[in-house]
Design an enzyme around this catalytic site. Structure first.
Site, short mmCIF file in Angstrom:
data_model
loop_
_atom_site.label_atom_id
_atom_site.label_comp_id
_atom_site.label_asym_id
_atom_site.label_seq_id
_atom_site.Cartn_x
_atom_site.Cartn_y
_atom_site.Cartn_z
N HIS A 45 -5.92 -18.63 -19.47
CA HIS A 45 -4.93 -17.55 -19.70
C HIS A 45 -5.31 -16.30 -18.91
CE1 HIS A 45 -3.58 -19.92 -23.23
NE2 HIS A 45 -4.88 -20.15 -23.36
N SER B 128 -2.23 -1.82 6.47
CA SER B 128 -0.90 -1.30 6.13
C SER B 128 -0.44 -0.40 7.27
CB SER B 128 -1.01 -0.50 4.84
OG SER B 128 0.01 0.46 4.77
N LYS C 260 -6.01 0.34 3.56
CA LYS C 260 -5.65 -0.99 3.05
C LYS C 260 -6.30 -2.17 3.78
CE LYS C 260 -2.19 -1.54 0.34
NZ LYS C 260 -2.28 -2.22 -0.94
N GLU D 287 -1.19 -14.61 0.68
CA GLU D 287 0.17 -14.45 0.14
C GLU D 287 1.13 -15.38 0.88
OE1 GLU D 287 -0.46 -9.77 -1.06
OE2 GLU D 287 0.44 -10.28 0.84
#
Ligand code: ARG
Length: 486
Positions: free
Chosen positions: A150, A271, A277, A284
């Protein structure tokens, strides 16, 4: 080329709509090889003469060098190649190549040859990824970390155990591909449009020349079915879901909040606006591309499910989904492997997280079980110990005698025994004592790693053999072609 029964030609827009030439570039070589085997078989069975076979094979050899991307007014690669053969060999000979076959058995053949190669490439990429996982596991057999259910801390474990869990998933992916390969590697050639042919062909001979293990016997089945495509893409979709879950874990673990791992710079993106970043775009994209493959599977199943038996042009549309599935999965594996080999593992941070919670709660309960106390009772007692420690904001080992006494109240558990256990137990002692097969225990890591290395080597041998079988058959075919055209 085939429009004698029909009147006007297709206009430009309709031809573009109908044409599969741009997708067919991927199968052009397979189509030529299939045509060579078919032509040789026609000669061996006296359907064409020595002079004719020579002309057709020479034309096909010269077409191998052709670039097929360029625009053509053929509807597909099969028409284009045949028209080029007729142009180069003359219609008296070239016009005989398409005897006893159809584009329907031809396209299925080409797709099978393409998937067969893709499966071998994929299996070897999976093995490379497995090797990367195992080699990282070797380095992290003692790297303690929390295991989650979980996404909440569950038990203490080691990083190698996590890596080995995906090793095993990938082995199952290979096993599935391995089995699918057997069903893909059967030749539909010679099935004709749907019902076979009256010409005296030998389907076993073309199958052998092209390195197939046998034929798809029933000619209706051979031309109609794309279940082998659905099977291939579903197996790859399952593989992708495994890779996508690794990607998701790594996205979470590379956040500043977790900081369990740091991806090498070459696997991250900056970024355009926030200079600080370091984004895990590649991971992804693994998740995103997995969705794409699942979409391909849906498109293929939807195409097949309502199609009347026999070839239907709808089937043309599934080819690009297959090519894309192969490309996505192969590149994902290549990227994943390099990413694993350059991964920075923050062992300190993992250990800190493992020590911070109450991850050895179950290990403590099991120690009491070993003293003969029912597990349900130990579960209750340790739950109360954790609650007391949590409220007092301290580790279990710092609980006072009276807090322990309070926790065992109403049970037969001896508070002194509890005190002794929570003083002596540590995450390391827990992992030493975790001896069940396949567990996070230190000894199990060593055993599993050695076993998985052996398994990888066995699969390597099998895949090299399959690949070698195809190479051998095709090189024999090439020798036959050369001797017939000399
Ligand atoms: N371009 C077609 C495909 O990719 C080849 C088979 C066409 N057959 C036919 N009877 N129209 O599926």
């Amino acid at each position: 080329m085939y429009r004698s029964r029909l009147g006007n030609d297709l206009n430009k827009i309709t031809l573009d709509y109908v044409s599969s030439i741009s997708d067919d570039v991927e199968i052009a070589l397979y189509d030529i090889l299939g045509s060579q085997a078919h032509t040789i078989m026609l000669y061996q069975n006296k359907i064409i003469t020595k002079a004719e076979v020579k002309k057709i094979l020479s034309a096909l050899e010269s077409i191998k060098k052709e670039k097929f991307e360029k625009k053509s007014d053929a509807e597909d690669i099969h028409e284009l190649i045949e028209s080029l053969v007729i142009k180069r060999a003359g219609s008296a000979s070239g016009g005989k190549m398409h005897s006893a076959r159809s584009r329907n058995d031809q396209v299925s053949l080409d797709i099978r040859m393409k998937i067969r190669d893709d499966i071998n490439i994929l299996c070897s990429c999976i093995l490379d990824a497995i090797e990367a996982l195992v080699s990282l596991a070797q380095q992290h057999q003692k790297t303690v970390m929390p295991l989650y259910t979980h996404l909440q801390q569950a038990q203490v474990g080691v990083f190698s155990h996590y890596l080995l869990s995906y090793t095993d998933s990938l082995f199952r992916d290979i096993e599935r591909l391995y089995v699918v390969y057997g069903r893909v590697n059967q030749s539909p050639l010679g099935a004709g449009p749907v019902g076979g042919t009256s010409l005296p062909i030998n389907r076993q001979s073309t199958a052998r020349m092209l390195g197939f293990h046998g034929i798809v016997e029933n000619s209706i089945d051979a031309t109609s079915t794309r279940d082998f495509v659905a099977e291939y893409v579903s197996v790859v979709a399952i593989l992708m879901t495994n890779l996508s879950r690794i990607a998701e874990d790594f996205v979470i673990w590379s956040t500043s909040e977790f900081s369990f791992i740091e991806l090498a710079d070459e696997f991250t993106s900056p970024s355009s606006v926030m200079p600080q970043k370091k984004n895990p775009d590649i991971l992804e994209l693994t998740r995103g591309k997995t969705s794409e493959v699942i979409g391909h599977l849906m498109a293929i199943l939807a195409t097949i499910k309502g199609l009347a038996t026999g070839y239907g042009r709808d089937l043309q549309q599934i080819k690009s989904a297959v090519w894309s599935t192969s490309k996505i999965s192969i590149t994902t594996l290549l990227v994943l492997k390099s990413m694993l080999l350059t991964l920075n593992v923050n062992e300190k941070q993992m250990k800190k997280a493992a020590e911070g919670g109450y991850l050895i709660a179950l290990d403590i309960a099991e120690k009491l079980v070993q003293d003969g106390i029912p597990f349900r009772t130990t579960h209750k007692v340790v739950g109360q110990l954790v609650q007391a420690a949590f409220q007092a904001k301290k580790p279990l080992s710092k609980l006072t005698t009276s807090e322990i006494k309070q926790s065992v109240k109403g049970t037969t558990v001896d508070p002194k025994a509890v005190a002794k256990i929570i003083q002596s137990i540590s995450i390391f002692s827990s992992l030493k004592e975790r001896t069940s097969e396949g567990s996070s225990g230190f000894n199990e890591q060593k055993r599993m790693i050695a076993d998985r290395i052996k398994k990888t080597n066995a699969y390597r041998i099998g895949i090299t053999k399959r690949d070698g079988d195809i190479t051998n058959s095709l090189s024999n075919l090439s020798k036959k072609v050369k001797s017939l055209i000399k």
